[in-house]
Every structure is written in C-alpha cells, then in structure tokens.
Write a protein that holds these residues in place. Sequence first.
Motif, PDB file in Angstrom:
ATOM      1  N   LYS A 164       0.834  -1.211   0.000  1.00 22.61           N
ATOM      2  CA  LYS A 164       0.000   0.000   0.000  1.00 22.61           C
ATOM      3  C   LYS A 164       0.866   1.257   0.000  1.00 22.61           C
ATOM      4  N   ALA A 165       1.955   1.239   0.772  1.00 21.81           N
ATOM      5  CA  ALA A 165       2.857   2.389   0.814  1.00 21.81           C
ATOM      6  C   ALA A 165       3.501   2.639  -0.551  1.00 21.81           C
ATOM      7  N   LEU A 166       3.714   1.562  -1.320  1.00 24.43           N
ATOM      8  CA  LEU A 166       4.311   1.676  -2.655  1.00 24.43           C
ATOM      9  C   LEU A 166       3.265   1.958  -3.729  1.00 24.43           C
ATOM     10  N   GLY A 167       1.991   1.861  -3.357  1.00 24.44           N
ATOM     11  CA  GLY A 167       0.931   2.041  -4.339  1.00 24.44           C
ATOM     12  C   GLY A 167       0.771   0.838  -5.257  1.00 24.44           C
ATOM     13  N   ILE A 168       1.153  -0.330  -4.755  1.00 24.33           N
ATOM     14  CA  ILE A 168       1.065  -1.568  -5.532  1.00 24.33           C
ATOM     15  C   ILE A 168      -0.143  -2.364  -5.055  1.00 24.33           C
ATOM     16  N   THR A 169      -0.890  -2.871  -6.001  1.00 24.88           N
ATOM     17  CA  THR A 169      -1.966  -3.795  -5.680  1.00 24.88           C
ATOM     18  C   THR A 169      -1.458  -5.198  -5.985  1.00 24.88           C
ATOM     19  N   ILE A 170      -1.267  -5.976  -4.952  1.00 24.78           N
ATOM     20  CA  ILE A 170      -0.812  -7.352  -5.138  1.00 24.78           C
ATOM     21  C   ILE A 170      -1.965  -8.139  -5.756  1.00 24.78           C
ATOM     22  N   PRO A 171      -1.725  -8.813  -6.881  1.00 27.02           N
ATOM     23  CA  PRO A 171      -2.807  -9.575  -7.507  1.00 27.02           C
ATOM     24  C   PRO A 171      -3.368 -10.637  -6.565  1.00 27.02           C
ATOM     25  N   GLN A 172      -4.654 -10.865  -6.678  1.00 27.66           N
ATOM     26  CA  GLN A 172      -5.302 -11.870  -5.847  1.00 27.66           C
ATOM     27  C   GLN A 172      -4.633 -13.231  -6.018  1.00 27.66           C
ATOM     28  N   SER A 173      -4.160 -13.535  -7.234  1.00 25.60           N
ATOM     29  CA  SER A 173      -3.501 -14.815  -7.492  1.00 25.60           C
ATOM     30  C   SER A 173      -2.243 -14.980  -6.634  1.00 25.60           C
TER      31      SER A 173
END
Length: 183
Positions: A164-173
């Motif tokens: 979240k701090a990096l603005g990355i959405t980790i894929p659900q996979s």
Amino acid sequence: EDLLAKRLELLAKMNSKITAVAVMMNANNAVHALGWQKLEVAAPLLKLNLVKIEVSGPDDIVAGVNTAVSSRAGALFVMPDDPMFFNYRARIVELAAKHRLPDFYWASEFAEAGGLMSYGENLRSSYRSAAAYIDKIATGSKPATLPVAQPTRFEMVVNQKRAKALGITIPQSALVLADRVIE
C-alpha cells in the motif's frame, strides 16, 4: 539456488509492470555467482532485464541500493542465504522503502522487517531441525549415518502494508499463494 527462478517468477507476477530487476549479491559468496547464472537463464523467459549489483561488505549496501535506483530497476531482488544480508536486513529494507523499490527476499524475517515479499524455507523450522540433528549426534549417533537434511517447509509472505505504501496492488492470485499476509 534451485528456487531462484521461482522467486523471480513470483516477483514478476507480483507486479507485471516491472521490466528491470536489480539483483543484489555478495561478491564474496561463491554460491551467488552460480545463482546469478541461473537468474540469467530465467530472466528472458519472464521478459525481465537484470541489473547485477555486487557488494563486498555492509558499507557497500547503500551504494548498491543507489545503483538499483540509478539504473531505473523496478524492483530489488536480494540473493538468498547470505549472513551479511540477513544481519543487515533492517537496513536493506529501510533503503528499499526510502527509494520506493519493491523488494523481494528469501526469508520471512525480511517481510516482517517491512520488506514487500519473501519466499523460502522457514528458518525457524530449519533451526529446530538442526537442533534435533545435533541432539542425535550428542546422544551417540554417528554423523556419517544420518541422512542429509533438506528443507521441507517453504513459505511465501506478502507485506500488504508495504504494498500500500508503494501504491502496488498485489494480484489476488499472488495473495492466494501466500502462507502469510502482513496487514
């Protein structure tokens, strides 16, 4: 080094926008040179370019991360099983966070220290196995008669707070594969 290609693949799946990965390795660790060769084979298959960053001691870590940043790497991949990197994990994680570099490691302790992601053997489990091995020797077993122990438990840890701090959405996979997610 058998897990290196898998680790690189997990990193690529974590963020498909990454095209270049800075690989931090200890110039004094012969296993890292062998691992680099394996990564060079795996990277083109994943459409990744690698930036080799060799450090010789703790004083080189800052310069190494700065090289990753100046080379415009999209992520930092720290080579596994190195005591120097493990001992200075808080510093490495701190520098990666400061420069907003997604970072990937071999041990959950890095993710627990704030790193983005790790995949590797469970060190606590390995230490317990080593203690049991030592106990067998201390109680009379001959070392030559004991089987060679290999890690049997591997875990993937994702640090959502860092993502979240990096603005990355980790894929659900990727999240489904994780053994642990740090919120």
